[in-house]
Design a protein around this motif. Structure first.
Motif, PDB file in Angstrom:
ATOM      1  N   GLY A 264       0.811  -1.216   0.000  1.00 30.83           N
ATOM      2  CA  GLY A 264       0.000   0.000   0.000  1.00 30.83           C
ATOM      3  C   GLY A 264       0.840   1.259   0.000  1.00 30.83           C
ATOM      4  O   GLY A 264       2.008   1.255   0.408  1.00 30.83           O
ATOM      5  N   THR A 265       0.228   2.366  -0.424  1.00 30.26           N
ATOM      6  CA  THR A 265       0.951   3.637  -0.478  1.00 30.26           C
ATOM      7  C   THR A 265       1.303   4.166   0.905  1.00 30.26           C
ATOM      8  O   THR A 265       2.144   5.061   1.035  1.00 30.26           O
ATOM      9  N   HIS A 266       0.677   3.635   1.934  1.00 29.48           N
ATOM     10  CA  HIS A 266       0.963   4.086   3.300  1.00 29.48           C
ATOM     11  C   HIS A 266       2.223   3.442   3.866  1.00 29.48           C
ATOM     12  O   HIS A 266       2.675   3.827   4.943  1.00 29.48           O
ATOM     13  N   CYS A 267       2.786   2.473   3.177  1.00 29.12           N
ATOM     14  CA  CYS A 267       3.956   1.748   3.689  1.00 29.12           C
ATOM     15  C   CYS A 267       5.235   2.426   3.224  1.00 29.12           C
ATOM     16  O   CYS A 267       5.700   2.202   2.102  1.00 29.12           O
ATOM     17  N   GLY A 268       5.790   3.247   4.076  1.00 32.42           N
ATOM     18  CA  GLY A 268       6.983   4.007   3.707  1.00 32.42           C
ATOM     19  C   GLY A 268       8.262   3.301   4.091  1.00 32.42           C
ATOM     20  O   GLY A 268       8.278   2.121   4.467  1.00 32.42           O
ATOM     21  N   ILE A 269       9.358   4.042   4.020  1.00 28.30           N
ATOM     22  CA  ILE A 269      10.673   3.504   4.375  1.00 28.30           C
ATOM     23  C   ILE A 269      10.670   3.056   5.834  1.00 28.30           C
ATOM     24  O   ILE A 269      10.210   3.776   6.726  1.00 28.30           O
ATOM     25  N   GLY A 270      11.160   1.868   6.071  1.00 29.29           N
ATOM     26  CA  GLY A 270      11.235   1.343   7.422  1.00 29.29           C
ATOM     27  C   GLY A 270      10.022   0.544   7.860  1.00 29.29           C
ATOM     28  O   GLY A 270      10.051  -0.095   8.922  1.00 29.29           O
ATOM     29  N   HIS A 271       8.941   0.560   7.045  1.00 25.56           N
ATOM     30  CA  HIS A 271       7.727  -0.146   7.461  1.00 25.56           C
ATOM     31  C   HIS A 271       7.974  -1.652   7.546  1.00 25.56           C
ATOM     32  O   HIS A 271       7.549  -2.306   8.506  1.00 25.56           O
ATOM     33  N   ALA A 272       8.644  -2.201   6.557  1.00 25.19           N
ATOM     34  CA  ALA A 272       8.937  -3.636   6.576  1.00 25.19           C
ATOM     35  C   ALA A 272       9.747  -4.018   7.808  1.00 25.19           C
ATOM     36  O   ALA A 272       9.514  -5.072   8.414  1.00 25.19           O
ATOM     37  N   ASP A 273      10.682  -3.168   8.188  1.00 24.74           N
ATOM     38  CA  ASP A 273      11.506  -3.450   9.369  1.00 24.74           C
ATOM     39  C   ASP A 273      10.646  -3.522  10.628  1.00 24.74           C
ATOM     40  O   ASP A 273      10.883  -4.364  11.510  1.00 24.74           O
ATOM     41  N   ARG A 274       9.665  -2.642  10.722  1.00 19.92           N
ATOM     42  CA  ARG A 274       8.771  -2.650  11.888  1.00 19.92           C
ATOM     43  C   ARG A 274       8.000  -3.956  11.956  1.00 19.92           C
ATOM     44  O   ARG A 274       7.824  -4.538  13.031  1.00 19.92           O
ATOM     45  N   LEU A 275       7.525  -4.421  10.810  1.00 21.50           N
ATOM     46  CA  LEU A 275       6.746  -5.659  10.794  1.00 21.50           C
ATOM     47  C   LEU A 275       7.632  -6.865  11.092  1.00 21.50           C
ATOM     48  O   LEU A 275       7.221  -7.779  11.812  1.00 21.50           O
ATOM     49  N   GLU A 276       8.845  -6.866  10.555  1.00 22.13           N
ATOM     50  CA  GLU A 276       9.782  -7.957  10.849  1.00 22.13           C
ATOM     51  C   GLU A 276      10.077  -8.024  12.339  1.00 22.13           C
ATOM     52  O   GLU A 276      10.165  -9.116  12.920  1.00 22.13           O
ATOM     53  N   ALA A 277      10.231  -6.866  12.972  1.00 23.20           N
ATOM     54  CA  ALA A 277      10.550  -6.831  14.396  1.00 23.20           C
ATOM     55  C   ALA A 277       9.418  -7.408  15.244  1.00 23.20           C
ATOM     56  O   ALA A 277       9.653  -7.852  16.378  1.00 23.20           O
ATOM     57  N   LEU A 278       8.214  -7.411  14.701  1.00 26.12           N
ATOM     58  CA  LEU A 278       7.054  -7.937  15.423  1.00 26.12           C
ATOM     59  C   LEU A 278       6.853  -9.429  15.194  1.00 26.12           C
ATOM     60  O   LEU A 278       5.929 -10.020  15.745  1.00 26.12           O
ATOM     61  N   GLY A 279       7.707 -10.027  14.347  1.00 25.55           N
ATOM     62  CA  GLY A 279       7.692 -11.477  14.236  1.00 25.55           C
ATOM     63  C   GLY A 279       6.981 -12.071  13.050  1.00 25.55           C
ATOM     64  O   GLY A 279       6.620 -13.259  13.082  1.00 25.55           O
ATOM     65  N   VAL A 280       6.766 -11.295  11.976  1.00 27.99           N
ATOM     66  CA  VAL A 280       6.138 -11.887  10.792  1.00 27.99           C
ATOM     67  C   VAL A 280       7.021 -13.003  10.240  1.00 27.99           C
ATOM     68  O   VAL A 280       8.234 -13.022  10.431  1.00 27.99           O
ATOM     69  N   ASP A 281       6.391 -13.944   9.546  1.00 27.94           N
ATOM     70  CA  ASP A 281       7.137 -15.042   8.943  1.00 27.94           C
ATOM     71  C   ASP A 281       7.782 -14.638   7.628  1.00 27.94           C
ATOM     72  O   ASP A 281       8.785 -15.230   7.211  1.00 27.94           O
ATOM     73  N   ALA A 282       7.207 -13.646   6.969  1.00 24.36           N
ATOM     74  CA  ALA A 282       7.737 -13.161   5.690  1.00 24.36           C
ATOM     75  C   ALA A 282       7.235 -11.749   5.466  1.00 24.36           C
ATOM     76  O   ALA A 282       6.231 -11.325   6.039  1.00 24.36           O
ATOM     77  N   VAL A 283       7.938 -11.015   4.628  1.00 18.32           N
ATOM     78  CA  VAL A 283       7.529  -9.676   4.202  1.00 18.32           C
ATOM     79  C   VAL A 283       7.399  -9.692   2.687  1.00 18.32           C
ATOM     80  O   VAL A 283       8.230 -10.293   1.989  1.00 18.32           O
TER      81      VAL A 283
END
Length: 225
Positions: free
Chosen positions: A194-213
């Protein structure tokens, strides 16, 4: 994050920010309102602090941010903006419609959202996916006592689909949603399309324990090959 493709028995989709671009529109509007009443807020601030929340958790987060109770007019302004969005429609997240249409007809799937079912169905109709999920549209406001970030909504959807949550893949874009999805025990894909997902967003989700990005739906398709 490098992961191998997996096979799942069902897919659970968050809605706002995963299938439609309502996260960006909604948080931009909240930021403009708060700035207008003397609490400078950017769309990025709004998405970082309020995205994925609903009900009392949403109100509490905003009031913590501004350090004061919300004016009563906020809800009137929000209702007017929501009515506009429903009337005009909001675009689908890039690749979302084609991805959903490409799914095998017999693959169970559901929507698991903090929004109301009326909101979800109206926007699904706008992006021509009105029949893509059948009756499996579940709202944290309507179907469970505890909405996100509790895991209850994901567990409820899996139960209604007749699939173990451990055999489900969950597509989530917000930290709040990811927190609940991870706690549920499903295979969680942090979607940053989505357009709301800026720089660093993936890192935040990874830190919360997602299995994949996944940066887009092409990557989701590869993960679920």
């Amino acid at each position: 994050m490098t992961v191998s493709p997996i096979r799942v028995a069902a897919l659970l989709f968050d809605f706002d920010g995963v299938l439609v671009e309502t996260e960006y529109d909604g948080n931009r509007h909240i930021a403009e309102y708060l700035t207008g009443i003397g609490h400078p807020t950017t769309a990025k601030d709004s998405m970082a602090n309020f995205m994925g929340l609903s009900g009392g958790a949403f109100t509490d987060a905003i009031e913590r941010w501004i350090g004061a109770p919300l004016p009563a007019e906020f809800w009137t302004v929000r209702e007017a903006e929501n009515a506009r969005a429903l009337r005009d429609g909001v675009d689908a997240v890039a690749g979302a419609v084609d991805f959903v249409r490409s799914l095998p007809a017999d693959l169970p799937r559901a929507i698991v959202s903090s929004s109301t079912t009326a909101w979800i169905r109206a926007h699904l109709d706008h992006i021509d996916l009105a029949n893509a999920f059948g009756d499996h549209i579940y709202s944290g406001k309507e179907h469970v006592a505890r909405g996100k970030p509790a895991p209850d909504l994901y567990l409820h959807a899996a139960d209604r689909l007749g699939v173990a949550i451990t055999d489900c893949a969950i597509l989530e874009d917000s930290p709040v949603g990811v927190t609940g999805a991870v706690a549920s025990g499903g295979y969680v894909i942090g979607l940053c399309a989505g357009t709301h997902c800026g720089i660093g967003h993936a890192d935040r989700l990874e830190a919360l324990g997602v299995d994949a990005v996944a940066d887009d739906y092409a990557e989701v398709a590869r993960l679920l090959a």
